[in-house]
Design an enzyme around this catalytic site. Structure first.
Site, PDB file in Angstrom:
ATOM      1  CG  ASP A  12      -3.099 -12.255   9.278  1.00  0.00           C
ATOM      2  OD1 ASP A  12      -3.346 -13.435   9.000  1.00  0.00           O
ATOM      3  OD2 ASP A  12      -3.344 -11.756  10.386  1.00  0.00           O
TER       4      ASP A  12
ATOM      5  CE  LYS B 197      -4.102   1.855   0.417  1.00  0.00           C
ATOM      6  NZ  LYS B 197      -5.002   1.929  -0.720  1.00  0.00           N
TER       7      LYS B 197
END
Ligand code: NAP
Length: 407
Positions: free
Chosen positions: A297, A219
């Site tokens: 995750d 990101k």
């Protein structure tokens, strides 16, 4: 046999596995004890089938979690820590971590203790599983999630603590940023060395396992000096250390008319939120995903859903010398003791453990037998409810799987 003869050793970067290794096991919390027992029986059966009595695992049960709390007043007692440091490899049931309060994650502690910096989660469709996708056969990805860095280092302070006030003061006055007085604070460290070592491992894996595309997930448009740096450092490793094996997407477009040259691995990067829709709309474009801790995750549970259920996924936490093998899912407490939980995740983790220690034949036995179970629609309730077949209980599932292995 002297216990030294039962240690898995490292010799010049190669693992040496004795015929009778001692491998610790933590049974875990919630559904952990039931499913871990199944995995042990299945692994033992696969090893027996493959090597007759020449090879055999000796399991060493280590206390941890709720059970250890009752006995030792500690969820991760010293005796467990010492054994883990000695034996280095472990099969592990899920352990509980409370949300928003209480003790820190034992899972994270174990990963840091053995410096298990790569969490590897293969997600491959198994014929017969009920998937929300039109064409689930395209799902065959492996996620390399960094395991020791990022927000999971747990450096954070409660909003009303003195420490949070001190950090806020420092940031507001010295760093000229504005953080309101009621903010909890967390720190997101991303290290160059930690990023580079997992990038290296992922690329080596891609080469050894003939993967075609490595996608760096980040990101970095928003978090430029953490996630953006992750992207940059991963590209650096690819280009500087693996030049003859890889080409970047930019090079494919500029030098090769958009076509990947034969025998090369494509390295590209994608922004994290975009990837959540793309693994659904075009799963075939994703092959090996290299992600920082938190993104990794999230994306592995989402990828698990593509093949029907995270209950079927196993994962490996790997370091330069050590490994902990576990299901991707957690303790699913509401199913504990009810003989309904799906043991496939930890069984698949057992398969990864066997592959890692070089016992490929036994790993192959597990893989083929699990596939056969699904093909024959012999599944636990979590999957059976979608397939509209009668569910097997946890023990019944295991007995059926053991029958297939025994044939
Ligand atoms: P979870 O335990 O994975 O459970 C979420 C849901 O997934 C369950 O309610 C159940 O869904 C389904 N599920 C997961 N495993 C299953 C299985 N083997 N068989 C059948 N259904 C299964 O996730 P969570 O509720 O977020 O976490 C619970 C605890 O586990 C937390 O304390 C968390 O920290 C811990 N955890 C530990 C590990 C680890 O030890 N590595 C990993 C993840 C989470 P349905 O409700 O749809 O039936």
């Amino acid at each position: 046999m002297d216990s030294k003869d039962n240690l898995i050793r490292l010799n010049d970067k190669n693992l040496l596995t004795p015929n009778n290794p001692i491998i610790p096991v933590i049974y875990g919390d919630g559904i952990g004890p039931e499913i871990t027992q199944c995995a042990i029986e299945v692994i033992n059966a696969a090893v027996l089938k493959s090597y007759h009595k020449v090879k055999k695992v000796s399991w060493l049960k280590l206390p941890a979690g709720e059970e250890a709390e009752k006995k030792y007043g500690d969820r991760f007692p010293k005796i467990t820590e010492r054994s883990l440091l000695k034996y280095r490899f472990m099969l592990k049931g899920p352990l509980e971590t409370p949300v928003g309060k209480g003790f820190r994650s034992i899972n994270v502690h174990i990963r840091l203790l053995l410096d298990l910096y790569a969490n590897i989660r293969p997600v491959k469709y198994i014929n017969g599983l009920d998937s929300p996708l039109k064409d689930p056969k395209k799902v065959d990805m492996v996620i390399f999630r960094e395991n020791t860095d990022d927000l999971y280092t747990g450096i954070e302070w409660r909003y009303d603590s003195k420490d949070a006030a001190a950090v806020r003061k420092f940031l507001n006055y010295k760093m000229n940023v504005s953080i309101s007085g009621d903010s909890g604070i967390g720190i997101k460290p991303m290290s160059m060395e930690k990023t580079k070592r997992i990038a290296r491992l992922a690329i080596k894996y891609a080469i050894a396992n003939r993967r075609k595309v490595i996608t760096i997930m980040h990101k970095g448009n928003i978090m430029k000096f953490t996630e953006g740096a992750f992207r940059e450092w991963a590209y650096q490793v690819a280009i500087e250390e693996f030049r003859k094996y890889i080409v970047t997407e930019e090079e494919v477009n500029q030098k090769y008319n958009g076509r990947l040259p034969d025998g090369k691995i494509l390295v590209n990067d994608r922004i994290a939120d975009n990837m959540f829709q793309q693994i659904i709309t075009r799963p075939g474009s994703y092959d090996l995903i290299l992600a920082p801790n938190l993104n990794g995750d999230y994306i592995s549970d989402a990828a698990g859903a593509l093949i029907g259920n995270i209950g079927v996924l196993g994962g490996a936490n790997i370091g330069d010398f050590g490994g902990v093998f576990e299901a991707v899912h957690g303790t699913a407490k509401k199913y504990a003791g009810k003989d309904v939980a799906n043991p496939m995740g930890i069984i698949k983790a057992g398969e990864l453990l066997l592959t890692h220690i070089g016992w490929d034949d036994a790993a192959g036995v597990i893989s083929r037998s699990v596939n056969k179970m699904i093909k024959e629609r012999k599944v636990t309730n979590d999957i059976a409810k979608f397939m509209k077949v009668k569910p097997l209980g946890t023990k019944e599932f295991t007995e059926n799987l053991l029958d297939i292995i025994g044939k």
